[in-house]
Design a protein around this motif. Structure first.
Motif: not given
Length: 292
Positions: A198-226
């Motif tokens: 079980t994985v949670r990501l805690s971040y003080r802002k309301d969105a990711l900051a300065r991540v590589k586009p590919r990482n953003q895509e993979r992260f969004d997919a992981a969140v969408a998949a639960g």
């Protein structure tokens, strides 16, 4: 940058005392290795020191099979590296092959403790193996520094980590990853790939900051998949046995069951060491900046 640095050193026409090296390289990560290879290629008398037992710098601490982005470039005395994306293990193997084939010498397990100027415009580099005199010093010690801490109760407990090398060891556990950069995102996704985790990501802002586009895509997919649950606008307040407490944007505290905490919020620069070497700093918005 390391190659350009050595080009400048090689062009200097000042005489080097016979008891001094042309250059000492501190660090054997990507920049340090580049400086070392270029020093040898240009016929300079050099010594390279790496405090860790192996070369590779921060890359060696990356998680297993982490993809490293790079670009095509020529290695003096070795040839052209044509890959633009390579796994950590393959990259380290390539560096080790470069060292073997070029014949450069890297003295691992040796820490540099101080760098002081001498009367004849050289430097005395004090290491754990003794002192070395040199005309120039290349500090290739990276930008990571010492991992920055949250400064909250319980951060010194077992189960709190500042790197992730073997994500498979955390299969079936509950993990909170703190941070919003590439390192935090990549750690969260690697943990999420482990069965039953079980994985949670805690971040003080309301969105990711300065991540590589590919990482953003993979992260969004992981969140969408639960596979990863983002906790936006949150800050950890306490780490306890089997639980983690965090405050949301409104200041309300929450408690969740948890086993492991991974903190990726940057590093503290080796400012004291650099100042002792004679490097001047000014401060911009509270953050030291190298000026000379």
């Amino acid at each position: 940058q390391a190659r350009q640095c050595l080009q400048g050193i090689a062009k200097e026409d000042r005489a080097v005392p016979p008891d001094a090296l042309d250059v000492v390289v501190v660090g054997a990560g990507p920049a340090g290795l580049s400086a070392t290879v270029n020093a040898k290629e240009r016929g300079l008398r050099y010594a390279t020191f790496e405090k860790e037992p192996d070369l590779g710098g921060t890359v060696r601490r990356y998680p297993r099979r982490k993809l490293v982005m790079t670009h095509h470039f020529e290695v003096p005395g070795y040839g052209r590296l044509a890959f633009t994306e390579v796994q950590k293990e393959q990259l380290i193997e390539t560096w080790e092959d470069i060292v073997d084939r070029t014949g450069v010498e890297v003295r691992t397990g040796v820490s540099v403790e101080a760098v002081t100027p001498t009367d004849d415009e050289c430097f005395l580099v004090q290491t754990t193996e003794g002192a070395v005199k040199t005309r120039r010093v290349v500090l290739a010690i990276g930008r990571r520094g010492t991992p920055r801490k949250l400064g909250i109760p319980g951060e010194d407990r077992d189960g709190v980590y500042y790197s992730l090398a073997e994500p498979e060891h955390f299969a079936g556990r509950r993990a909170v990853v703190v941070g919003g950069g590439d390192s935090a995102v990549e750690a969260a996704m690697m943990l999420a790939d482990q069965p039953g985790t079980t994985v949670r990501l805690s971040y003080r802002k309301d969105a990711l900051a300065r991540v590589k586009p590919r990482n953003q895509e993979r992260f969004d997919a992981a969140v969408a998949a639960g596979k990863v649950e983002p906790l936006w606008g949150t800050n950890l307040t306490r780490i306890e046995e089997g639980t983690v407490c965090y405050a949301d944007a409104a200041g309300h505290e929450h408690r969740i069951e948890n086993d492991d905490v991974f903190i990726f919020i940057g590093g503290e620069l080796p400012t004291a060491f650099l100042k002792a070497c004679g490097i001047a700093f000014d401060t911009h918005f509270g953050t030291p900046r190298v000026t000379a």
